[in-house]
Design a protein around this motif. Structure first.
Motif, PDB file in Angstrom:
ATOM      1  N   ASP A  29       0.841  -1.192   0.000  1.00  0.00           N
ATOM      2  CA  ASP A  29       0.000   0.000   0.000  1.00  0.00           C
ATOM      3  C   ASP A  29       0.883   1.253   0.000  1.00  0.00           C
ATOM      4  O   ASP A  29       1.085   1.891   1.030  1.00  0.00           O
ATOM      5  CB  ASP A  29      -0.905  -0.008   1.240  1.00  0.00           C
ATOM      6  CG  ASP A  29      -2.024   1.012   1.156  1.00  0.00           C
ATOM      7  OD1 ASP A  29      -1.912   1.939   0.333  1.00  0.00           O
ATOM      8  OD2 ASP A  29      -3.001   0.883   1.914  1.00  0.00           O
ATOM      9  N   GLU A  31       0.508   4.306  -0.989  1.00  0.00           N
ATOM     10  CA  GLU A  31      -0.081   5.579  -0.574  1.00  0.00           C
ATOM     11  C   GLU A  31      -0.064   5.715   0.942  1.00  0.00           C
ATOM     12  O   GLU A  31       0.250   6.787   1.484  1.00  0.00           O
ATOM     13  CB  GLU A  31      -1.513   5.692  -1.103  1.00  0.00           C
ATOM     14  CG  GLU A  31      -1.589   5.874  -2.616  1.00  0.00           C
ATOM     15  CD  GLU A  31      -3.003   6.113  -3.092  1.00  0.00           C
ATOM     16  OE1 GLU A  31      -3.920   6.165  -2.232  1.00  0.00           O
ATOM     17  OE2 GLU A  31      -3.203   6.251  -4.304  1.00  0.00           O
ATOM     18  N   ARG A  32      -0.383   4.636   1.628  1.00  0.00           N
ATOM     19  CA  ARG A  32      -0.359   4.704   3.093  1.00  0.00           C
ATOM     20  C   ARG A  32       1.066   4.691   3.631  1.00  0.00           C
ATOM     21  O   ARG A  32       1.335   5.282   4.681  1.00  0.00           O
ATOM     22  CB  ARG A  32      -1.203   3.577   3.689  1.00  0.00           C
ATOM     23  CG  ARG A  32      -2.695   3.874   3.586  1.00  0.00           C
ATOM     24  CD  ARG A  32      -3.582   2.825   4.191  1.00  0.00           C
ATOM     25  NE  ARG A  32      -4.963   3.294   4.259  1.00  0.00           N
ATOM     26  CZ  ARG A  32      -6.006   2.509   4.442  1.00  0.00           C
ATOM     27  NH1 ARG A  32      -5.825   1.196   4.573  1.00  0.00           N
ATOM     28  NH2 ARG A  32      -7.221   3.008   4.507  1.00  0.00           N
ATOM     29  N   GLU A  94     -10.021   9.304  -0.336  1.00  0.00           N
ATOM     30  CA  GLU A  94      -8.970  10.226   0.069  1.00  0.00           C
ATOM     31  C   GLU A  94      -8.923  10.402   1.583  1.00  0.00           C
ATOM     32  O   GLU A  94      -8.539  11.449   2.082  1.00  0.00           O
ATOM     33  CB  GLU A  94      -9.180  11.590  -0.611  1.00  0.00           C
ATOM     34  CG  GLU A  94      -9.150  11.533  -2.133  1.00  0.00           C
ATOM     35  CD  GLU A  94      -7.813  11.024  -2.652  1.00  0.00           C
ATOM     36  OE1 GLU A  94      -6.777  11.360  -2.066  1.00  0.00           O
ATOM     37  OE2 GLU A  94      -7.820  10.281  -3.648  1.00  0.00           O
TER      38      GLU A  94
END
Length: 218
Positions: A29, A31-32, A94
């Motif tokens: 992941d 983005e995290r 988001e």
């Protein structure tokens, strides 16, 4: 460990406030992972000290690194921006990351709790040790007891993974943080645990003046 929200960090289970959730973060992941790196950087800025002695640049570049499964954990609090769609709640993709905490394994330590009269029982026995790191909540999200929830969650992770004890560090001037740890059962150590752990995680035998080390038996 020094936390911007540590004055609310208690190990007693607490529900996550509406609009927030705690999620596990893995290498799959990105983005995290990026959100964690941002929070880690904010955490470092809040301390006002140089963490080069902890090999910090490599830690950020290699996330999740030792905080990854199966022995580590990287937890993130995300704010769920939702909207009502005819009785159903739809989560915004988001959702904002507002807090984090991490757990990583350290080398096993010798068990000093066994019956001292039974040498054969003590010989070779080891205790699994983990370290709690990077507890931080964004200032804009404080007041929701998210630090408390993160602290409880990371202790639950340590227990679930079968660790016998957890350790952490803080700074001497963080009086409230030390009071909380001691109230929750953490005992101050006479020696730095990462010196005893033979350089676990890349740390050298240097640390800022006034660093205090704590241990909790699980």
């Amino acid at each position: 460990m020094a936390s911007g929200d540590v004055d609310q960090a208690l190990s007693k289970p607490r529900p996550i406030p509406d609009g927030f959730e705690i999620v596990h973060v893995g290498a799959e992941d990105p983005e995290r992972i990026a959100a964690v790196a941002r929070l880690f950087a904010a955490y470092t800025d809040s301390l006002g000290i140089d963490l080069a002695y902890q090999n910090y640049a490599a830690e950020l570049a290699g996330l999740p690194g030792k905080y990854g499964p199966p022995d580590g954990a990287l937890l993130l609090v995300v704010r769920s921006h939702s909207r009502d769609t005819g009785g159903e709640v739809e989560e915004d993709n988001e959702a904002a990351a507002v807090g984090c905490v991490a757990l990583r394994p350290l080398p096993d330590v010798h068990d000093t709790t066994a019956d001292t009269a039974d040498v054969s029982t003590r010989k070779g026995r080891k205790r699994r040790r983990a370290e709690i790191k990077r507890l931080y909540v964004d200032p804009a999200a404080r007041g929701h007891r998210l630090g408390r929830a993160l602290f409880a969650a990371v202790l639950a992770e340590a227990r679930a993974k079968g660790y016998d004890e957890v350790v952490l560090d803080t700074l001497a001037h963080m009086v409230e943080a030390r009071r909380i740890y001691e109230r929750e059962g953490f005992a101050a150590l006479e020696e730095p645990y990462y010196e005893v752990a033979a350089g676990a995680g890349g740390e050298e035998s240097r640390h800022p003046d006034g660093t205090v080390f704590y241990r909790l038996e699980l």
